[in-house]
Structures are given as structure tokens and as C-alpha cells.
Design a protein around this motif. Structure first.
Motif, PDB file in Angstrom:
ATOM      1  N   UNK A 121      30.440  33.938  37.638  1.00 37.70           N
ATOM      2  CA  UNK A 121      29.943  34.634  38.836  1.00 37.70           C
ATOM      3  C   UNK A 121      31.023  34.520  39.911  1.00 37.70           C
ATOM      4  N   UNK A 122      31.610  35.622  40.355  1.00 42.23           N
ATOM      5  CA  UNK A 122      32.671  35.525  41.355  1.00 42.23           C
ATOM      6  C   UNK A 122      32.132  35.161  42.735  1.00 42.23           C
ATOM      7  N   UNK A 123      32.984  34.547  43.523  1.00 44.50           N
ATOM      8  CA  UNK A 123      32.663  34.309  44.926  1.00 44.50           C
ATOM      9  C   UNK A 123      32.557  35.637  45.659  1.00 44.50           C
ATOM     10  N   UNK A 124      31.852  35.633  46.760  1.00 46.95           N
ATOM     11  CA  UNK A 124      31.713  36.829  47.589  1.00 46.95           C
ATOM     12  C   UNK A 124      32.823  36.818  48.634  1.00 46.95           C
ATOM     13  N   UNK A 133      45.108  38.618  51.272  1.00 47.50           N
ATOM     14  CA  UNK A 133      43.746  38.529  50.739  1.00 47.50           C
ATOM     15  C   UNK A 133      43.545  39.465  49.551  1.00 47.50           C
ATOM     16  N   UNK A 134      42.832  38.959  48.540  1.00 48.99           N
ATOM     17  CA  UNK A 134      42.464  39.759  47.378  1.00 48.99           C
ATOM     18  C   UNK A 134      41.027  39.423  46.991  1.00 48.99           C
ATOM     19  N   UNK A 135      40.315  40.366  46.354  1.00 50.58           N
ATOM     20  CA  UNK A 135      38.943  40.075  45.932  1.00 50.58           C
ATOM     21  C   UNK A 135      38.894  38.844  45.024  1.00 50.58           C
ATOM     22  N   UNK A 136      37.879  38.052  45.204  1.00 50.01           N
ATOM     23  CA  UNK A 136      37.712  36.854  44.375  1.00 50.01           C
ATOM     24  C   UNK A 136      37.513  37.269  42.927  1.00 50.01           C
ATOM     25  N   UNK A 137      38.253  36.680  41.996  1.00 49.57           N
ATOM     26  CA  UNK A 137      38.098  37.040  40.591  1.00 49.57           C
ATOM     27  C   UNK A 137      36.890  36.361  39.965  1.00 49.57           C
ATOM     28  N   UNK A 138      36.483  36.854  38.805  1.00 47.02           N
ATOM     29  CA  UNK A 138      35.412  36.201  38.058  1.00 47.02           C
ATOM     30  C   UNK A 138      35.972  34.934  37.423  1.00 47.02           C
ATOM     31  N   UNK A 139      35.365  33.782  37.680  1.00 47.63           N
ATOM     32  CA  UNK A 139      35.906  32.540  37.127  1.00 47.63           C
ATOM     33  C   UNK A 139      35.579  32.404  35.641  1.00 47.63           C
ATOM     34  N   UNK A 140      36.356  31.563  34.992  1.00 43.82           N
ATOM     35  CA  UNK A 140      36.028  31.195  33.610  1.00 43.82           C
ATOM     36  C   UNK A 140      34.954  30.114  33.643  1.00 43.82           C
ATOM     37  N   UNK A 141      33.806  30.343  33.017  1.00 42.55           N
ATOM     38  CA  UNK A 141      32.765  29.308  33.045  1.00 42.55           C
ATOM     39  C   UNK A 141      33.196  28.105  32.217  1.00 42.55           C
TER      40      UNK A 141
END
Length: 357
Positions: A121-124, A133-141
Motif C-alpha cells: 500500500x503506497x503512502x499518500x 518530489x515524486x509520487x510515493x511508490x508501492x512498497x514491497x510487502x
């Protein structure tokens, strides 16, 4: 009546006053996350605080959140921090390192690695990177088997902090970073022993704290928490129950202090004060909110049962903040454009109060 200027015994560490310099990201570290001579000067200038808590220090390469932040995971990091702690101690101060694993609040352009988190779940919002600044990426769970290693990274960094001369460490369990992500009910969607129920969601925080206590001792271990906060898009279900359960475990570990942010209503905060038997550091206003902590907010929370009061932004532009508060001197406003720009301007260039005849 307790005042800001009374001394305080923090588990064998004598604080000459109850003013704490809160951790604040300043992105002035050198290449590879090493502390610098300018950082030694910056913290030494503020050594009249009862306690300094440094900016967040990453415990691993993947734990770095922002460019320009310092680390504590190599021998070079330890060596670079020693002049900082020595400068603070030479000026009569006391200093804890805040250990901060960014978790999902990071970017491959900063670390060269995909960020990790409890769930995919990516950060907002946008995260800071070396190119802006760049959009927060989806993390590896994280796999279940990996989670204890990340909890242990706080303890390993704590050992290095003590080797570097710090008086103790504060685990960053607040503001949407890794510990906070595990506490969350929307960043943490796990179905294993680290997710779902309140006991499972607090497990990572407890394991990280327990490992740190084992590594450096309870008297050298504190933790910062932001109940109910929504930084980076985290949400927390069952806030009163969640934090009551966490404080119960922290009390069992006998940590040196809990550092609370005013991110939830007074009713919840006061219940947590009553539930917590140890030292409470209170940050009386919302971090990065419209208002800065002043003498009135500090005195109010001392009256409500806090033991120590943390001040953030006021310390940036007022290295002699304790004297200014004690003598009701003007508080210099901070230039927000210099928060993260790097260099010594807006970092070492704020003078102590100039008395005139």
C-alpha cells in the motif's frame, strides 16, 4: 508548581531543565549519510536544552526516507557522529539519537532499492528524492520471516549510537514511518501475526523496542508516538485501545520515556498520560501545523502531568531557546525556505539573543 526550568532525573541522566529539542529533519548529512562538522556545531549551539533528540537517523540503507539524512549502520557513520556527541557534551548537553526507518515513505531514486512496508500500500503524497518530489511508490510487502530483522535493525543502530557517544536513543514510532505503518489499520493489511488485531499491530513496535532495550538498556531507550495521526495517509482503528495496549507493553519493558505528539484529542492524551507510569515527553502542538509550541502550551501540559516538553521549530531559529523562554525574550521566526535546502544558511546562521545597553 513544576516549571520548565526545574531539573529532572531521567533514569540517571540529570536534565538541568525540562525543555527538549524535538527531532527535526534538516537534510544536512554528508556523502553516504555521514554526520558533518556543521552538524556538530548545530547541535552544540542548542546544548542548553535539557535533552536534544536528533533528526531521524536511518538504521539501514533501505530504511532511509529522505535524501541528505544521516545513518547509523556503518563504522564510518559511528566515527562521523563522535565529534557531534563530543561537541554537545563539551557544551554541557545531553543527546539521544532518533532512529527512524522510513518504511514505505521512501523512493528507489534515494536508496537504490524498492521501499519496504507491512503491505503493498503506497503512502499518500509525494516523497522527497534527489531530483525533487515524486509520487510515493508501492512498497514491497515484507515476508513474515523478514520482519524481525527490521525490528532488530533499530537495536543494531542503537548499539552504534552508544558507541558514537550518544546518551541514548529514541525509536521513531510516529508520523507514518515504519513502526507507525505497522500500527496502522490501512497501511498494514497483513493477515499474519503482525496484522489485524490490536495485539498483532503493536507487535512490531514491541519487538523493535524490546530488542533495543536488550541492546543498550531500558534507561537509554525512548520512543516517539503520534496517536491517531494521519501523516502520509496512515489511519489507525481503535486508537485508545491500540495505544493503551502499546503503553502497557512499553511499561513492562521499563523504557526511559514515551514522547507523545498532540495528534489526537486531549481526552485520549490524558487517558494515555494516566495509563503511562513513566516519564512523558509531550509535544503540545501538531507537528508542522499552523502553531508553534510556546511557553503557554508548555506550561499547560506541565500542569496536565507531562514531565518534559519538546519544542521543534522554535529551536531552529533560536539556539538559545531555553534562555529566551526563561527571560520572556522575543522568539525569532524561522525561515521555512531553509528547512531542507542544505548548507549552513538557515542552519548555523541564527544568533543567540543580542542584549543591548
Amino acid at each position: 508548581m513544576t516549571t520548565l526550568f526545574d531539573s529532572y532525573q531521567l533514569r540517571g541522566l540529570t536534565l538541568p531543565n525540562r525543555v527538549v529539542m524535538a527531532p527535526m529533519t534538516r537534510v544536512r548529512a554528508g556523502a553516504g549519510g555521514t554526520a558533518t562538522p556543521s552538524m556538530a556545531t548545530y547541535y552544540a549551539q542548542r546544548a542548553t536544552a535539557g535533552l536534544i533528540v536528533t533528526e531521524g537517523v536511518q538504521p539501514s540503507a533501505v530504511g532511509q526516507s529522505n535524501p541528505g539524512t544521516p545513518g547509523l549502520y556503518t563504522d564510518e557513520h559511528v566515527a562521523a557522529w563522535r565529534p557531534v556527541t563530543s561537541a554537545v557534551h563539551a557544551n554541557g548537553g545531553r543527546v539521544f539519537a532518533q532512529i527512524m526507518h522510513g518504511g514505505r515513505v521512501s523512493h528507489p531514486d534515494t536508496t537504490g532499492m524498492r521501499p519496504v512496508g507491512p503491505s503493498a500500500v503506497p503512502a499518500v503524497g509525494d516523497v522527497f528524492t534527489p531530483t525533487g518530489p515524486q509520487p510515493a511508490p508501492t512498497p514491497r510487502p515484507l515476508d513474515t520471516a523478514e520482519v524481525p530483522g527490521h525490528a532488530q535493525s533499530y537495536a543494531t543502530a542503537a548499539r552504534r549510537a552508544v558507541d558514537a557517544g550518544f546518551d541514548g536513543v529514541e525509536l521513531h514510532g510516529a508520523n507514518g514511518y515504519l513502526i507507525s505503518q505497522f500500527l496502522s489499520s490501512n497501511a498494514n493489511l497483513r493477515t499474519d501475526r503482525y496484522g489485524g488485531s490490536v495485539p498483532n499491530r503493536i507487535r512490531f513496535a514491541v519487538e523493535a523496542t524490546s530488542a533495543t532495550v536488550e541492546a543498550v538498556g531500558a534507561a537509554r531507550t525512548g520512543i516517539r508516538l503520534s496517536p491517531g495521526a494521519t501523516f502520509w495517509g496512515v489511519e489507525e482503528a481503535d486508537v485508545p485501545q491500540l495505544y493503551a495496549a502499546l503503553l502497557d507493553e512499553l511499561a513492562r519493558l521499563e523504557v526511559a520515556y514515551v514522547h507523545l505528539e498532540a495528534t489526537v484529542g486531549d481526552d485520549v492524551l490524558l487517558d494515555l498520560r494516566r495509563a503511562w507510569p513513566g516519564t512523558l515527553i509531550m509535544n503540545p502542538v501538531l507537528p508542522l501545523g499552523p502553531k508553534q509550541t510556546g511557553r503557554a502550551e508548555a506550561d499547560r501540559w506541565l500542569g496536565l502531568g507531562a514531565d518534559l516538553i519538546s519544542f521543534g521549530r522554535a529551536f531552529i531559529a533560536n539556539p538559545d531557546l531555553v534562555e529566551r523562554l526563561r527571560n520572556a525574550l522575543p522568539i525569532t521566526p524561522v525561515d521555512e525556505s531553509t528547512y531542507y535546502q542544505g548548507g549552513d544558511e538557515g542552519y548555523l546562521t541564527y544568533p543567540a539573543y543580542q542584549y543591548t545597553a
